[in-house]
Every structure is written in structure tokens, then in C-alpha cells.
Design an enzyme around this catalytic site. Structure first.
Site, PDB file in Angstrom:
ATOM      1  N   GLY A 276      25.588 -18.047  19.953  1.00  0.00           N
ATOM      2  CA  GLY A 276      26.667 -18.589  20.764  1.00  0.00           C
ATOM      3  C   GLY A 276      26.400 -18.662  22.246  1.00  0.00           C
ATOM      4  CB  SER A 277      28.782 -18.197  25.041  1.00  0.00           C
ATOM      5  OG  SER A 277      29.756 -19.048  24.488  1.00  0.00           O
ATOM      6  CB  THR A 278      23.969 -15.018  24.406  1.00  0.00           C
ATOM      7  OG1 THR A 278      23.581 -15.544  23.133  1.00  0.00           O
ATOM      8  CG2 THR A 278      25.001 -13.920  24.203  1.00  0.00           C
TER       9      THR A 278
END
Length: 564
Positions: A276-278
Site C-alpha cells: 500500500g501507501s508505503t
């Protein structure tokens, strides 16, 4: 009448006394010469054994104290695995004096975990077989007390893991024949058993103290959040050394349980996740490198979902306004990151991931390494979704190594479980410009001080990082209520030394997390606790007088309805 007999005194001249003294000195000199000659001969014999006698399998002097398998120790010499002499229990059916039915019942009382039928089969079999390897002393005594000569108790080399479950997935285990199967035991089988090297312990990069901290904090979080598992790693950003690596659920390599195969999987190196957003800081870093983002003040439309090829890209919490680059990361906007990824383009996005080794198994010595799920079609939609961590699945180790390169000045190095000591770290190769790395350190620090990573802010340690909460794929699409919550961080951000990554698999939103399942409420607090406890062990002490200079970026942040 008594008669007194008096012995006349001996009269010696000075010449006689001198002759006696000279004789005594000569005898003493002869004795000393004989002693020195004997000592010389013994020394020559020992030297011969040391230099020329290699032994012939009969226990030569040069190998008498060399273990059958080398010890494994942590970077400070703490023993993690060693070989000892242990007992086994064996039955020779043809020598049994008592009725096998009776003996099966007696053995079942001693070993309740073994079915009586299995024990009876061993007792009536055609050849000698083991009842139990790695038997406990009280078990040996109990079987011996039965008093049947059909049982014997051979002494065998046994692999002992004195720290029990600590670093179990890193260490791995050996089979019944003493051969390494997984982890370091399997990866370094030759080094651990070679006669030339097994006399020296194998020193790992792991710090047992730091490993204990990571396991303790992650274990507590997984339990409190009722999660199905978790993973964590601490990585030296300049050498690639793994200071700690843990995977939950775990196991005890001293006592392997059949059917517990899931617990033996190393989630850090072998499980694949859409993280995800990592991924967003990686995308922004590539965009800065390639001149797509030339100003932190550049603004993008985040007022509505982004429509592309029949899909709609949404934000988990809509800001309903235009966002600049720092705000994009602080508020974790999928919409804006997708636009940046679109401007970056397929070729540069794919190049980024290949440079970070996302197209191959993670770089580390362990054998348990998974091949990423690489997109089949790098179309425009894939480029946009991959920019925020969807449509591509990697291991947590992939991401940790990428973050190390992002913050250490832009140099990618493979991870290692071996202590480098005085050895020079791998030269590595550049994947981000040094100026881009400096900018990303500022942005990652802002995410923790002003954004979704606030709960990771350990006072004085200058933590920077990024949250990531991704839905897990399932039959027919993504499962909205099954999240992989990840926080990828580094500290201290003014001069980064360590990456800390924590991933929690399917946390429940409960009172412990204020009803939230996202990484900011689940994984980020774990990073804070780990950094606070482990930082001083790693030589990083809190200093609230220092921080990353973000003064040029803070005026760009929108607060209270206006920019500061």
C-alpha cells in the site's frame, strides 16, 4: 654404673667441604639438563601433532575439541545455537523381555503425546527404531525404570537453541540427522560443518537484545489487535546488516510440532503483500529524480476521485482540495500519487522497481525467499495503482531495503544476516540522487510530525516514516475488512542509521486501537515503542535539541483552513 658413649666430632678440612659442594652442583646441573631435554622432546612431539597429524577419524589431538557443528552467536557473542550431547531412547524389539502390550501402555504414560498404537507398532517392528530423539532426562529415567533390556539410550549430538523462540525464523532448525533445513542452519550448512571452519562460531548481524525488543512489542500488538500475524525488521541503512527480524506466529526450534508449518514461514522474506501507501515516498523520490516534481509547492487536484479506464481511484479520507507534494504524503493521497505516477510514466516506474530489486527474490543469504508478484501488464492503470502500492506484491524485506536506499543518500545494498565487523560494507549502487534522499528525509519526518504517522513519533529520536494500509486480495477482488497495516520508518532522520519496519496482518479495530485498523493506529505505535527501547541499545540516544530542518516545507502545509 652408667657408661656414657660420646661420638667424636667429624673434622673436615676446607678442601673437603669445597669438593662436596662442587659434586652437589654438578649433580644438580645434570638433573636440570635432563629435565630440559625431556621438556624439549615433549614440545617437539606436540608441535609435530599440531602441524602434521591431521587425524584419521580416531579422535586426533587437533580435532578433540572441535564441535560437530559450529555454534551460532549474535553480533555480541551471545549463543543462539550450539551442539551438545543428548540422549535418545531406542527399542530393539528382538531383545524385549516384557509383553509389548504392557510396554506400550507404560510408554504412553511417559509420552502422552504419542498414540499408544504408534508405540505398539515400534515395539513389534522388525528392526530397532527410535521411541524419542532429544529425550528429556526425566523421560530417559522413566523408561529405564521399566527395566527391560530391549531399551537402550544412545548418546547423540543434539542441536540446542538456548534462547528458545528468539530469532527462530532467522536461525531455522536441523533435522533428525543434524543437517540444516531452514534459516541460517540451512543456508550455511557447509560453513557450520566444514572441519576447517566449524571450530569458530558463526557470528550473525542479529543483536539478541534488539531482537527481544522487536519480538516483545510486535507480539503484544498482534495479541492486543487480535491479528492473524505480523512481521518486523530492523536494518542498518549503511551496511545492510539485519539487527532484528521476526515473524509471527513463531515456533520453538527445540521442539518442532508436526502440522505447525504456517508458523515456520518467515513472513519477512517469504510472504508477499501489497504494502500500500508505503510505496508513495518511493514514487515521489523517483519523480523528483526524473524532474517530474520540480517544486514542493506544485499542486494537484484532489477534489474528486480520479477516473481512469472505467475505474475510480479514491482517497480513504477525501481532502476535497488541491494538494501539494508534502500534503500528498502527509495525508496519504492515492489520487495525487496516481497523478504523479502517471506523469512519471510506465518506463520510469518500472525502472524504479527494478532498481530496487522488486522484480526478484529479496537479497539475503536465507533460502526462504519469495519471488514477487510482478504486474503482467504495465499499462497506464497499473502504473498509477503501483505508484501507491497496489497491483504489485513484495516481501517486507524488499520494502525495508528500498527505504534504506531512500534515506541513506540513495545507495542500494543487499541485506545480510552476517556480522560484517571490520569488513567493508558492500559498495552498493546508486538508485536515488543524494539531493533526492535529503529531500525525502524531510518529507518522511513531516509525515510523523504532522501526518498519518504521528503515533510513531518517539520523542528525541527524530523518527520519519510512512503508513500503509492495504486491503488483502481475495476471490473476486479485494477484501475490504482484511487489511495489511504497515509502517516503514527510519531514525534518526537528521542522520539515518536504522530502518524499522512493522507489518500487522489483519488487525481488528478494537479498544486497543480506538476502533481503527489502519497502520497509523496499529503499526505506528509499535515502531515508537521499538525505537524508544532499542535505540539506546543501538547507540542512538534521544536528543530533543536536534531535528531535521523542515522550515522550508512547513509553510506549505494547510492548517486551520489556510497555509501556514
Amino acid at each position: 654404673m652408667n657408661t656414657l658413649v660420646v661420638r667424636p666430632a667429624r673434622v673436615r678440612t676446607a678442601g673437603v667441604r669445597q669438593q662436596i659442594l662442587l659434586t652437589a652442583q654438578q649433580r644438580l646441573m645434570i638433573l636440570m639438563l635432563l629435565f630440559m631435554a625431556a621438556l624439549f622432546l615433549i614440545s617437539l612431539r606436540l608441535l609435530y601433532f599440531a602441524l602434521f597429524d591431521t587425524g584419521s577419524g580416531h579422535g586426533s589431538a587437533s580435532t578433540a575439541f572441535v564441535p560437530a557443528r559450529a555454534d551460532i552467536v549474535d553480533r555480541n557473542g551471545v549463543p543462539l545455537a550450539r551442539t551438545i550431547d543428548g540422549y535418545s531412547i531406542r527399542v530393539v524389539p528382538e531383545k524385549l523381555l516384557n509383553d509389548p502390550e504392557y510396554l506400550a501402555g507404560e510408554l504412553h504414560r511417559i509420552f502422552p503425546d504419542m498414540p499408544r498404537e504408534d508405540l505398539l507398532a515400534k515395539l513389534t517392528g522388525p528392526r530397532p527404531t527410535y521411541i524419542r530423539r532429544r529425550a528429556l532426562p526425566d523421560q530417559v529415567a522413566a523408561v529405564n525404570a521399566i527395566g527391560d533390556i530391549g531399551f537402550d539410550f544412545p548418546r547423540e549430538k543434539e542441536r540446542l537453541y538456548p534462547q528458545l523462540t528468539l530469532a527462530a525464523h532467522v536461525l531455522g532448525f536441523t533435522n533428525a540427522d543434524g543437517q540444516g533445513v531452514t534459516g541460517v542452519e540451512g543456508a550455511f550448512e557447509n560453513r557450520l560443518t566444514d572441519k576447517a571452519t566449524r571450530g569458530e562460531p558463526l557470528a550473525l548481524s542479529i543483536d539478541a537484545r534488539v531482537q527481544g525488543v522487536l519480538e516483545s512489542e510486535l507480539g503484544s500488538a498482534v495479541t492486543n489487535l487480535e491479528a492473524v500475524g505480523g512481521a518486523g525488521i530492523i536494518l542498518d541503512v549503511h551496511t545492510g546488516e539485519v539487527l532484528a527480524m521476526t515473524s509471527l506466529p513463531t515456533y520453538n526450534p527445540n521442539k518442532l510440532v508436526g502440522g505447525n508449518m504456517a508458523a515456520r514461514r518467515n513472513a519477512v522474506t517469504y510472504n508477499l503483500y501489497e504494502l500500500g501507501s508505503t510505496f508513495k515516498p518511493l514514487t515521489v523520490g523517483a519523480a523528483i529524480d526524473n524532474g517530474v516534481v520540480t517544486s514542493m509547492a506544485k499542486r494537484y487536484d484532489a477534489t474528486k476521485p480520479l477516473a481512469i479506464a472505467g475505474f475510480r481511484i479514491r482517497d480513504s479520507h477525501m481532502m476535497n482540495r488541491w494538494l501539494n507534494v508534502p500534503e500528498t504524503l502527509i495525508h496519504s493521497s492515492n489520487i495525487v500519487t496516481a497523478q504523479i505516477g502517471d506523469e512519471l510514466g510506465r518506463e520510469k516506474m518500472e525502472e524504479l522497481f527494478r532498481n530496487l530489486e522488486f522484480d526478484g527474490r529479496p537479497k539475503i543469504e536465507l533460502k526462504e525467499r519469495a519471488f514477487p508478484l510482478w504486474p503482467r501488464d504495465w499499462g497506464r492503470v497499473t502504473t498509477m495503482t503501483a505508484s501507491y502500492g497496489h497491483g504489485i506484491a513484495v516481501t517486507p524485506l524488499h520494502l525495508a531495503s528500498a527505504y534504506a536506499a531512500l534515506v541513506n543518500g540513495g545507495i542500494y545494498r543487499p541485506a545480510t544476516v552476517l556480522k560484517l565487523g571490520d569488513k567493508t560494507p558492500p559498495q552498493g549502487r546508486r538508485v536515488f540522487k543524494a539531493s533526492t534522499s535529503a529531500r525525502m528525509r524531510q518529507l518522511l519526518r513531516l509525515i510523523v510530525s504532522d501526518g498519518t504517522g504521528r503515533r510513531a513519533d518517539a520523542p528525541g529520536f527524530r523518527v520519519g516514516g510512512k503508513t500503509g494500509s492495504a486491503e488483502k486480495p481475495g476471490a473476486g477482488g479485494y477484501r475490504r475488512h482484511s487489511l495489511v497495516s504497515t509502517f516503514a520508518a527510519a531514525f534518526p532522520m537528521d542522520k539515518p542509521r536504522y530502518v524499522v519496519l512493522v507489518m500487522i496482518d489483519e488487525p481488528k479495530g478494537n479498544a486497543f486501537s480506538f476502533g481503527q485498523r489502519t497502520a497509523g493506529y496499529t503499526a505506528a505505535p509499535v515502531v515508537k515503542q521499538v525505537v524508544t527501547r532499542a535505540g539506546p541499545m543501538l547507540g542512538v540516544f534521544p536528543d530533543e535539541s536536534r531535528d531535521v530542518d523542515v522550515s522550508e516545507l512547513t509553510p506549505l502545509l494547510w492548517k486551520n483552513g489556510k497555509a501556514d
